[in-house]
Design an enzyme around this catalytic site. Structure first.
Site, PDB file in Angstrom:
ATOM      1  CE  LYS A   1      14.348 -12.088  -8.752  1.00  0.00           C
ATOM      2  NZ  LYS A   1      14.967 -11.619  -7.569  1.00  0.00           N
TER       3      LYS A   1
ATOM      4  CE  LYS B   1      11.983  -3.235  -5.227  1.00  0.00           C
ATOM      5  NZ  LYS B   1      12.750  -4.399  -5.687  1.00  0.00           N
TER       6      LYS B   1
ATOM      7  CG  HIS C   1      18.284 -36.958  -0.780  1.00  0.00           C
ATOM      8  ND1 HIS C   1      18.659 -38.146  -0.184  1.00  0.00           N
ATOM      9  CD2 HIS C   1      19.429 -36.336  -1.145  1.00  0.00           C
ATOM     10  CE1 HIS C   1      19.982 -38.216  -0.165  1.00  0.00           C
ATOM     11  NE2 HIS C   1      20.469 -37.137  -0.749  1.00  0.00           N
TER      12      HIS C   1
ATOM     13  CD  GLU D   1      17.450 -13.908  -6.095  1.00  0.00           C
ATOM     14  OE1 GLU D   1      16.859 -14.323  -5.093  1.00  0.00           O
ATOM     15  OE2 GLU D   1      17.183 -12.818  -6.642  1.00  0.00           O
TER      16      GLU D   1
ATOM     17  NE  ARG E   1       5.647   1.083  -1.348  1.00  0.00           N
ATOM     18  CZ  ARG E   1       6.623   1.049  -0.460  1.00  0.00           C
ATOM     19  NH1 ARG E   1       7.771   1.625  -0.745  1.00  0.00           N
ATOM     20  NH2 ARG E   1       6.480   0.453   0.684  1.00  0.00           N
TER      21      ARG E   1
ATOM     22  CD  GLU F   1      10.425 -12.120  -7.430  1.00  0.00           C
ATOM     23  OE1 GLU F   1      11.596 -12.327  -7.795  1.00  0.00           O
ATOM     24  OE2 GLU F   1      10.083 -11.106  -6.810  1.00  0.00           O
TER      25      GLU F   1
ATOM     26  CG  ASN G   1       0.318   2.369   3.650  1.00  0.00           C
ATOM     27  OD1 ASN G   1      -0.724   2.394   3.007  1.00  0.00           O
ATOM     28  ND2 ASN G   1       1.462   2.843   3.187  1.00  0.00           N
ATOM     29  N   GLY G   2      -0.707  -0.704   6.742  1.00  0.00           N
ATOM     30  CA  GLY G   2      -0.476  -1.517   7.938  1.00  0.00           C
ATOM     31  C   GLY G   2      -1.688  -2.390   8.215  1.00  0.00           C
TER      32      GLY G   2
ATOM     33  CB  CYS H   1      -0.866   0.037   1.241  1.00  0.00           C
ATOM     34  SG  CYS H   1      -1.914  -1.393   1.405  1.00  0.00           S
TER      35      CYS H   1
ATOM     36  CD1 TRP I   1      -0.194  -5.939  -3.268  1.00  0.00           C
ATOM     37  CD2 TRP I   1      -0.311  -6.684  -1.159  1.00  0.00           C
ATOM     38  NE1 TRP I   1       0.279  -7.224  -3.246  1.00  0.00           N
ATOM     39  CE2 TRP I   1       0.218  -7.705  -1.963  1.00  0.00           C
ATOM     40  CE3 TRP I   1      -0.474  -6.922   0.201  1.00  0.00           C
ATOM     41  CZ2 TRP I   1       0.590  -8.949  -1.468  1.00  0.00           C
ATOM     42  CZ3 TRP I   1      -0.109  -8.160   0.713  1.00  0.00           C
ATOM     43  CH2 TRP I   1       0.411  -9.156  -0.122  1.00  0.00           C
TER      44      TRP I   1
END
Ligand code: F6R
Length: 609
Positions: free
Chosen positions: A486, A604, A505, A482, A27, A489, A101-102, A2, A75
């Site tokens: 990527k 973000k 395994h 990573e 964001r 995402e 926000n929060g 947000c 968001w």
């Protein structure tokens, strides 16, 4: 996540509010809204689901005329993305507008209390309790009403409040969610992210948790929520931190991938002492004796920052000889970690605002650890609360998928390990080798970037595949994690990163001709074993894409799909390798027509736990 923007001045509020919202788009969000106190003395509100562009279209049809307003990108957490759930939220009489926000943890109780008093809520959000609570405590003193309402709230908030009865007044407050004031001439602004202010002002004031600001066009007066006046400094944001557009690039992600030689150069600039084989990190603010006393390192981070921490663990143990471990920041405080007096805790966060990493930071500080943050955003909450650490100087990272911040974090960890190592038994000779390679990083990364067309062709070739494994060993194991992160995402395909030995395994049962394996085969030592793992994948008919050292023929027996990277030490290997994987993810997402800079559902800066 947000985003908040507020403006009070003497010209139209609508355009700085929309401009601020656009700068917050990176964001991640799913709806947007804005309230302006009109010239008719009434609060006017517009909301739209989807992009800020839609809100802008609405505002061009029905402009909100007035010089004081608030705006928000939401968001979704409580309640689906919809117009009714978008902010600003209003009280029952539509005389008070709030952006928040929060998360308000006790909102159910507060809502039940307000409903019992006759309030009828319009949304499913936790945030809507705020304007209604403020209205409950409001008679003629708006500041007192906001204070009283916020005292009832449990959870986190960054808020900005607009009152119909008080033209030109904005009240902002924070507890656990950033709020920054932008100081202008004849106007002032409020925002949750400095980016939203920069088109209008580079002079900013960061509110601390527990601060409340009374903002008018001429003044910004700050006090605590308990009504004690406080002084907060004005900071000037340097020009280079203000960022620029996409330039010649189609997406911020691509721009940021290609910026890496420069951003890594910025991370190391002025920090290497080649003749001593050492690094100079003045932001650490620790004497050689204090550095020598560090006997254990605990790193905490989330997502890509967690992965860079995993590489850091190898650096600290190999280069500095200090035992290190990496914690998911989200688990750190709930696990009640053991922190001894000589433990150095390193929170890693690009944004410096991630809620879990901030909570871990506070937990570590409270336990008496020495805490030094690695962060990119100057003045971010984590950086300020630690008061010591390493800034990346990577420049603003706008793409939701982190690229340049990741490689700068890894570089910063290497520098720190070098500094700690030279404080111990690392020889001048080995220190010099690290320095020389650190200085070569921009050139090494550029050589990988030069492979872009080849990587793009590979991404095209495999663009029909929906499941990928990434495997690596040693320093390249976190890079496999990573690389997979990527890819998933930005392109929404299933991708998993595994230690190459772990594949046997369990996950090997999933391999087959439609499940490519990206094998990070430029690892030294461990390459022979990795070649064996590639063999195992080929035997299950999985196509293999290998990342291999320039001129090394050993992978050619398994695949013709090879991305070449320069020969490096194992310390630099993660950096050159990850750049190849970032390009692959970007090109693959492009082939599949995905929204690259703002992938669905992602934010973000994740400011809720
Ligand atoms: C991945 C990504 C996220 C972040 C994570 C932590 O590309 O961007 O996984 O790394 O949300 O964010 P920071 O580093 O801001 O704490």
């Amino acid at each position: 996540m947000c985003g908040i923007v507020g403006y009070t001045g003497c010209s139209s509020a609508q355009s700085p509010l929309l401009e601020g919202l656009k700068r917050l788009e990176y964001r991640g969000y799913d709806s947007a809204g804005m309230s302006v106190l009109g010239k008719d003395g009434i609060l006017h509100t517009l909301k739209a689901v989807g992009k800020v562009r839609k809100l802008e279209e609405l505002a061009s049809q029905t402009p909100l005329e007035g010089a004081c307003g608030i705006a928000h990108t939401r968001w979704a957490t409580h309640g689906a993305p919809s117009e009714k759930n978008a902010h600003p939220h209003l009280d029952g009489a539509s005389r008070i507008a709030v952006v928040h926000n929060g998360i308000i943890e006790n909102y159910r109780d507060l809502r039940a209390e307000l409903e019992a008093e006759g309030e009828t809520f319009r949304s499913d959000t936790d945030s809507e309790v705020l304007p209604r609570l403020i209205a409950k405590y409001y008679s003629d003193d708006p500041v007192r009403a906001v204070e009283e309402a916020l005292q009832r709230v449990r959870g986190t908030f960054g808020v900005c409040v607009l009152f119909q009865d008080h033209p030109g007044l904005l009240i902002a407050a924070r507890s656990g969610s950033p709020v920054i004031l932008g100081i202008g001439k004849g106007f002032n602004m409020v925002a949750s992210d400095v980016c939203a202010l920069l088109a209008n002002s580079r002079d900013v004031i960061y509110l601390n948790d527990g601060d409340l600001a009374v903002v008018t066009p001429e003044d910004a007066e700050i006090r605590t929520l308990a009504n004690v006046p406080v002084n907060r400094e004005i900071s000037r944001i340097p020009k280079e931190e203000t960022g620029s557009g996409k330039g010649k690039y189609e997406h911020f992600m691509l721009k940021e991938i290609f910026e890496q030689p420069e951003s890594i150069g910025n991370t190391i600039r002025g920090r290497i002492i080649p003749e001593d084989g050492n690094a100079k990190l003045s932001g650490l603010n620790l004497s050689p004796r204090e550095l020598a006393e560090i006997s254990r390192i605990v790193i905490a981070g989330c997502g890509s920052s967690l992965h860079s921490g995993l590489i850091g663990e190898y650096y600290f143990e190999e280069i500095a000889g200090i035992p290190a471990e990496v914690e998911q920041a989200a688990e750190f405080r709930y696990r009640n970690p053991i922190i001894e007096p000589n433990t150095l805790v390193i929170p890693i966060s690009q944004s410096g605002e991630t809620a879990d990493t901030l909570a871990a930071t506070r937990e570590a500080m409270q336990k008496g650890a020495t805490v030094a943050a690695i962060s990119n955003v100057v003045g971010s909450t984590i950086a300020r609360e630690c008061g010591r650490g390493i800034y990346l100087h990577a420049g603003p990272e706008i793409s939701v998928a982190s690229t340049k911040a990741f490689t700068c974090q890894v570089t910063a960890l290497w520098l720190l390990a070098l500094r700690l190592g030279r404080n111990r038994r690392l020889s001048n000779e080995l220190g010099r080798q690290s320095c020389a390679e650190l200085q070569r990083l921009p050139e090494l990364i550029q050589r990988v970037l030069n492979q872009y067309d080849h990587v793009a062709a590979l991404a095209k070739k495999f663009s029909g595949m929906n499941d990928f494994f990434f495997i690596g060993r040693g320093f390249l194991y976190p890079v496999a994690l990573e690389g997979a992160l990527k890819l998933k995402e930005v392109s929404y395909v299933h991708a998993e990163g595994y230690h190459a030995a772990e594949l046997k395994h369990g996950p090997i049962s999933l391999l087959g001709e439609n499940v490519p394996v990206i094998a990070l085969a430029n690892c030294i030592p461990g390459q022979e074993k990795l070649l064996g793992n590639m063999q195992e994948c080929r035997a299950r008919k999985s196509p293999v894409i290998a990342v291999a050292t320039e001129g090394d023929p050993s992978v050619e027996a398994f695949t013709e799909d090879i991305i070449r990277v320069p020969e490096t030490s194992r310390y630099a290997a993660p950096l050159v390798t990850v750049v190849a994987l970032q390009m692959f993810a970007y090109c693959f997402a492009g082939e599949r027509g995905c929204e690259i800079d703002q992938p669905r559902n992602l934010a973000k800066s994740v400011t809720v736990e």
